[in-house]
Design an enzyme around this catalytic site. Sequence first.
Site, PDB file in Angstrom:
ATOM      1  N   ASP A 183      -5.824  79.512 -71.687  1.00 25.56           N
ATOM      2  CA  ASP A 183      -5.662  80.448 -72.892  1.00 25.56           C
ATOM      3  C   ASP A 183      -6.096  79.803 -74.176  1.00 25.56           C
ATOM      4  OD1 ASP A 183      -2.875  79.436 -74.508  1.00 25.56           O
ATOM      5  OD2 ASP A 183      -3.356  78.634 -72.519  1.00 25.56           O
TER       6      ASP A 183
ATOM      7  N   ASP B  35      -4.207  76.852 -65.965  1.00 21.72           N
ATOM      8  CA  ASP B  35      -3.150  76.286 -67.204  1.00 21.72           C
ATOM      9  C   ASP B  35      -1.995  77.025 -67.073  1.00 21.72           C
ATOM     10  OD1 ASP B  35      -2.669  75.255 -69.825  1.00 21.72           O
ATOM     11  OD2 ASP B  35      -3.067  77.339 -70.570  1.00 21.72           O
TER      12      ASP B  35
ATOM     13  N   ASP C 138       1.258  76.983 -70.097  1.00 27.03           N
ATOM     14  CA  ASP C 138       1.591  77.637 -71.110  1.00 27.03           C
ATOM     15  C   ASP C 138       0.905  78.702 -71.839  1.00 27.03           C
ATOM     16  OD1 ASP C 138       3.419  74.892 -72.660  1.00 27.03           O
ATOM     17  OD2 ASP C 138       3.869  76.202 -71.109  1.00 27.03           O
TER      18      ASP C 138
ATOM     19  N   LYS D  51      -5.900  67.973 -71.321  1.00 23.80           N
ATOM     20  CA  LYS D  51      -7.159  68.808 -71.471  1.00 23.80           C
ATOM     21  C   LYS D  51      -7.667  68.706 -72.811  1.00 23.80           C
ATOM     22  CE  LYS D  51      -4.593  71.824 -69.896  1.00 23.80           C
ATOM     23  NZ  LYS D  51      -3.980  73.079 -69.878  1.00 23.80           N
TER      24      LYS D  51
HETATM   25  O1  LIG Z   1       1.961  71.064 -77.592  1.00 24.11           O
HETATM   26  C1  LIG Z   1       1.990  71.139 -76.341  1.00 24.11           C
HETATM   27  O2  LIG Z   1       2.528  70.345 -75.604  1.00 24.11           O
HETATM   28  C2  LIG Z   1       1.079  72.116 -75.657  1.00 24.11           C
HETATM   29  O3  LIG Z   1       0.743  73.217 -76.551  1.00 24.11           O
HETATM   30  C3  LIG Z   1       1.461  72.903 -74.717  1.00 24.11           C
HETATM   31  O4  LIG Z   1       2.403  72.336 -74.033  1.00 24.11           O
HETATM   32  C4  LIG Z   1       0.291  73.211 -73.696  1.00 24.11           C
HETATM   33  O5  LIG Z   1       0.540  73.384 -72.329  1.00 24.11           O
HETATM   34  P1  LIG Z   1      -0.548  74.246 -71.367  1.00 24.11           P
HETATM   35  O6  LIG Z   1      -1.029  75.438 -72.331  1.00 24.11           O
HETATM   36  O7  LIG Z   1      -1.521  73.101 -71.390  1.00 24.11           O
HETATM   37  O8  LIG Z   1       0.258  74.453 -70.144  1.00 24.11           O
HETATM   38 MG   LIG Z   2      -2.124  76.971 -72.561  1.00 26.63          MG
END
Ligand SMILES: O=C(O)[C@H](O)[C@H](O)COP(=O)(O)O
Ligand SMILES: [Mg+2]
Length: 299
Positions: free
Chosen positions: A246, A26, A28, A221
Amino acid sequence: MPTPIKLSSRNDYESFLEKFDTFLLDCDGVLWHGNTLLPGVREVLALLRQKGKRLIFVTNNSAKSRASYSLKFKKLNIEVNENEIFCSAYIAAYYLKNILKFPKEKKIYVIGESGITEELDLEGIRSCGSSEDDDGKDFDFNDIHPDPTVGAVLCGLDTRINYKKIAKAFNYLYSNPDCLFLLTNDDSTIPYNGTLYPGTGSLVAPLIKSLNRNPDAVMGKPNKPMMDCITNEFQLDVERTCMIGDRLNTDIQFGINGKLKTLLVLTGISKEHDILIKNAPIVPDYYLPSLGDFSELCK
Ligand SMILES: O=C(O)[C@H](O)[C@H](O)COP(=O)(O)O
Ligand SMILES: [Mg+2]
């Protein structure tokens, strides 16, 4: 529900890495917060490459296309091939083209940023909305002139969300029950600068509430479109593949749904108490404070 195993020593790190050939990572909250790489991440990704591990980057963030993400990695001095990146904007375009066989003559109304419109363009899928409706002018209901060719509304992260965008999306979905209602993802929050902000799932809540209708499909996901797109491009040995995330209700659930092993890191959304409380609904196989902890093996 088994107790998650905390990785906390050099031996733990070494024996954990030896168990797997492929890591789904992942972004973010695992690799970075926004444009800030988390400590040790660059070294750990280099270590995994040196060990011959296959890396697949899996993000629900739809703000960027695959091409933009590979540029972001490059700017962070991390070599990543575009075909290793599965972002929810790419999944949405893949799903519309290959699974829904979205009609060529139809258009998508987009709430979201350039990641979505770029990926739709690459698949030859016409779209409207997005930055066209960013204008700061006072909203006028008479400004709403629905495009009769719109056959679906696709919503993703949009940091320039406004009433006009929600009203136009509502109008497409309310006036035509056959108009598809699709989300790139439905994360409630996004981790940034050590805190949280509203995520895509929270931005589309006004539509769900006002329409009294849930989305017809969510791409990211923990949902199937994301895994289908990955397994269409990569053969995964589920016994030797680990999902590192996370967020319990997206990343770890995604790994569980895919019968993968799972590792939770505590640098984003979910915290240690979320997995140690009695009857925790979602529990990873392993956890550790941060992906950067593996950089212990680089010393
Ligand atoms: O709201 C969103 O788009 C998500 O919180 C965020 O971008 C998640 O990103 P990831 O942790 O899957 O990389
Ligand atoms: Mg994330």
